[in-house]
Design an enzyme around this catalytic site. Structure first.
Site, PDB file in Angstrom:
ATOM      1  N   SER A   1      11.923  59.628   6.963  1.00 13.87           N
ATOM      2  CA  SER A   1      12.503  58.501   6.218  1.00 13.87           C
ATOM      3  C   SER A   1      13.302  57.629   7.178  1.00 13.87           C
ATOM      4  CB  SER A   1      13.451  59.058   5.146  1.00 13.87           C
ATOM      5  OG  SER A   1      14.257  58.032   4.613  1.00 13.87           O
TER       6      SER A   1
ATOM      7  N   TYR B   1      20.605  64.737   2.688  1.00 16.84           N
ATOM      8  CA  TYR B   1      19.235  64.185   2.662  1.00 16.84           C
ATOM      9  C   TYR B   1      18.890  63.618   4.047  1.00 16.84           C
ATOM     10  CZ  TYR B   1      15.236  61.232   1.510  1.00 16.84           C
ATOM     11  OH  TYR B   1      13.989  60.644   1.491  1.00 16.84           O
TER      12      TYR B   1
HETATM   13  N1  LIG Z   1      10.695  56.933  -2.277  1.00 14.62           N
HETATM   14  C1  LIG Z   1      11.340  56.539  -1.221  1.00 14.62           C
HETATM   15  O1  LIG Z   1      12.047  55.518  -1.257  1.00 14.62           O
HETATM   16  C2  LIG Z   1      11.230  57.302   0.069  1.00 14.62           C
HETATM   17  C3  LIG Z   1      11.767  56.716   1.233  1.00 14.62           C
HETATM   18  C4  LIG Z   1      11.688  57.402   2.428  1.00 14.62           C
HETATM   19  C5  LIG Z   1      11.083  58.635   2.481  1.00 14.62           C
HETATM   20  N2  LIG Z   1      10.575  59.203   1.341  1.00 14.62           N
HETATM   21  C6  LIG Z   1       9.963  60.537   1.438  1.00 14.62           C
HETATM   22  O2  LIG Z   1       8.647  60.494   0.939  1.00 14.62           O
HETATM   23  C7  LIG Z   1       8.294  61.780   0.450  1.00 14.62           C
HETATM   24  C8  LIG Z   1       7.659  61.646  -0.930  1.00 14.62           C
HETATM   25  O3  LIG Z   1       8.644  61.146  -1.812  1.00 14.62           O
HETATM   26  P1  LIG Z   1       8.314  60.265  -3.098  1.00 14.62           P
HETATM   27  O4  LIG Z   1       9.226  59.099  -3.041  1.00 14.62           O
HETATM   28  O5  LIG Z   1       6.867  60.054  -3.238  1.00 14.62           O
HETATM   29  O6  LIG Z   1       8.891  61.247  -4.224  1.00 14.62           O
HETATM   30  P2  LIG Z   1       8.377  61.627  -5.705  1.00 14.62           P
HETATM   31  O7  LIG Z   1       7.719  60.463  -6.359  1.00 14.62           O
HETATM   32  O8  LIG Z   1       9.548  62.245  -6.372  1.00 14.62           O
HETATM   33  O9  LIG Z   1       7.261  62.746  -5.417  1.00 14.62           O
HETATM   34  C9  LIG Z   1       7.643  63.965  -4.828  1.00 14.62           C
HETATM   35  C10 LIG Z   1       6.444  64.885  -4.806  1.00 14.62           C
HETATM   36  O10 LIG Z   1       6.822  66.094  -4.123  1.00 14.62           O
HETATM   37  C11 LIG Z   1       6.518  67.207  -4.964  1.00 14.62           C
HETATM   38  N3  LIG Z   1       7.454  68.295  -4.655  1.00 14.62           N
HETATM   39  C12 LIG Z   1       8.798  68.295  -4.757  1.00 14.62           C
HETATM   40  N4  LIG Z   1       9.288  69.484  -4.404  1.00 14.62           N
HETATM   41  C13 LIG Z   1       8.226  70.255  -4.059  1.00 14.62           C
HETATM   42  C14 LIG Z   1       8.076  71.601  -3.631  1.00 14.62           C
HETATM   43  N5  LIG Z   1       9.143  72.403  -3.486  1.00 14.62           N
HETATM   44  N6  LIG Z   1       6.835  72.070  -3.364  1.00 14.62           N
HETATM   45  C15 LIG Z   1       5.743  71.269  -3.529  1.00 14.62           C
HETATM   46  N7  LIG Z   1       5.825  69.995  -3.929  1.00 14.62           N
HETATM   47  C16 LIG Z   1       7.052  69.497  -4.206  1.00 14.62           C
HETATM   48  C17 LIG Z   1       6.641  66.661  -6.389  1.00 14.62           C
HETATM   49  O11 LIG Z   1       5.949  67.423  -7.353  1.00 14.62           O
HETATM   50  P3  LIG Z   1       6.652  68.680  -8.118  1.00 14.62           P
HETATM   51  O12 LIG Z   1       8.061  68.253  -8.438  1.00 14.62           O
HETATM   52  O13 LIG Z   1       5.811  68.941  -9.309  1.00 14.62           O
HETATM   53  O14 LIG Z   1       6.604  69.801  -7.141  1.00 14.62           O
HETATM   54  C18 LIG Z   1       5.962  65.308  -6.196  1.00 14.62           C
HETATM   55  O15 LIG Z   1       4.573  65.461  -6.165  1.00 14.62           O
HETATM   56  C19 LIG Z   1       9.580  62.623   0.458  1.00 14.62           C
HETATM   57  O16 LIG Z   1       9.570  63.463   1.593  1.00 14.62           O
HETATM   58  C20 LIG Z   1      10.667  61.578   0.593  1.00 14.62           C
HETATM   59  O17 LIG Z   1      11.818  62.103   1.233  1.00 14.62           O
HETATM   60  C21 LIG Z   1      10.618  58.557   0.137  1.00 14.62           C
END
Ligand SMILES: NC(=O)c1ccc[n+]([C@@H]2O[C@H](COP(=O)([O-])OP(=O)(O)OC[C@H]3O[C@@H](n4cnc5c(N)ncnc54)[C@H](OP(=O)(O)O)[C@@H]3O)[C@@H](O)[C@H]2O)c1
Length: 262
Positions: free
Chosen positions: A138, A151
């Site tokens: 991130s 985080y």
């Molecule tokens: N959104 C942003 O603004 C942003 C910015 C920078 C970086 N990121 C990074 O991008 C990545 C994806 O985030 P996102 O924004 O797409 O979040 P999201 O929409 O909340 O999706 C998270 C995904 O991870 C899965 N997950 C969570 N805990 C898990 C576990 N213990 N084992 C297996 N799967 C798990 C969730 O499904 P379940 O809960 O069903 O397991 C879901 O499929 C993360 O690493 C986040 O830190 C996001």
């Protein structure tokens, strides 16, 4: 590597958000995709909408079950060419108020979960002399923000791990790309929308499909790093010029992004 009909990929956190966008983009290219997440019903529904996908229900923290699900995928589809460590969670708020269990859970999912995925696929990639790893960190791993101390630490840990591993893999045929998204429109913060810090600007968020396209292009070009949107790269200046980055952030995000400078 080129992504196409003979590509076998696994993506963690693939039931929604960035992971689902990645799985869909891979499916559109004809790849076979193993989609990993915990929530079975949501994962199954998501995988039914992705061409060439199968649902591999596992918690990335549970090393045995993750390896078992990936082993089943391997038996069905063949060896994994591309593995994307994307699963992650966020809990924002002042560190002094952060529940210790939530903090440790974030470290386990975001960082240990990354190691678990790499451990599940890297030995076979090294044996075959080919493969590509992707670690979704991130912008918060480049410059940590107030109210995201733990985080940001998990994202910086992923960055350091991925950076060293890419060098270690030199000459093996296996490579690695680190990804630094900015604010992306997903459900990451849905559980805490009412207590997000003032510097967080959800109206700036971009779609997860933009991240997916940038990541696949980065893999095909064997890029060391992918920043989406591109200006996230500027946060990397923090290592050399923290005062300058503070001033820039205050201009763009307001005083809550760097309150200590006053
Ligand atoms: N959104 C942003 O603004 C942003 C910015 C920078 C970086 N990121 C990074 O991008 C990545 C994806 O985030 P996102 O924004 O797409 O979040 P999201 O929409 O909340 O999706 C998270 C995904 O991870 C899965 N997950 C969570 N805990 C898990 C576990 N213990 N084992 C297996 N799967 C798990 C969730 O499904 P379940 O809960 O069903 O397991 C879901 O499929 C993360 O690493 C986040 O830190 C996001």
């Amino acid at each position: 590597m080129q992504i196409g009909t003979d590509t076998r990929a696994v993506v963690t956190g693939a039931s929604r958000g960035i992971g689902l966008a990645l799985a869909s983009a891979l499916g559109e290219r004809g790849a076979r995709v193993g989609m990993i997440a915990r929530g079975e019903a949501e994962l199954k529904a998501a995988s039914e909408g992705v061409v060439g996908a199968s649902a591999l229900c596992a918690d990335v923290v549970d090393r045995d079950s993750l390896e078992k699900r990936i082993g089943e995928f391997r038996e069905r589809e063949g060896e994994v060419d591309l593995a994307i460590a994307n699963a992650g969670v966020a809990h924002y708020g002042p560190y002094r108020d952060l529940d210790r269990e939530q903090a440790e859970r974030m470290i386990e999912i975001n960082f240990i979960g990354t190691l678990n995925l790499v451990d599940a696929v890297l030995p076979a990639m090294l044996n075959r002399g080919s493969g590509h790893l992707v670690v979704v960190s991130s912008g918060a791993g480049l410059r940590a923000f107030p109210w995201a101390a733990v985080y940001g630490a998990t994202k910086a840990a992923q960055k350091a791990f991925a950076e060293a591993l890419r060098h270690e893999l030199s000459g093996t045929g296996v490579s690695l790309t680190s990804v630094f998204p900015g604010e992306i429109h997903t459900s990451l913060h849905d559980h805490e929308r009412d207590r997000m810090p003032d510097w967080y600007k959800s109206k700036n968020a971009i779609g997860p499909e933009v991240v997916a396209d940038a990541v696949l292009a980065g893999v095909e070009a064997d890029r060391r790093e992918v920043h989406v949107p591109r200006q996230v790269r500027l946060l990397g200046l923090n290592d050399l010029f923290p005062g300058l980055v503070d001033r820039l952030l205050v201009l763009l995000r307001g005083g809550a992004s760097a309150p200590r400078r006053y």
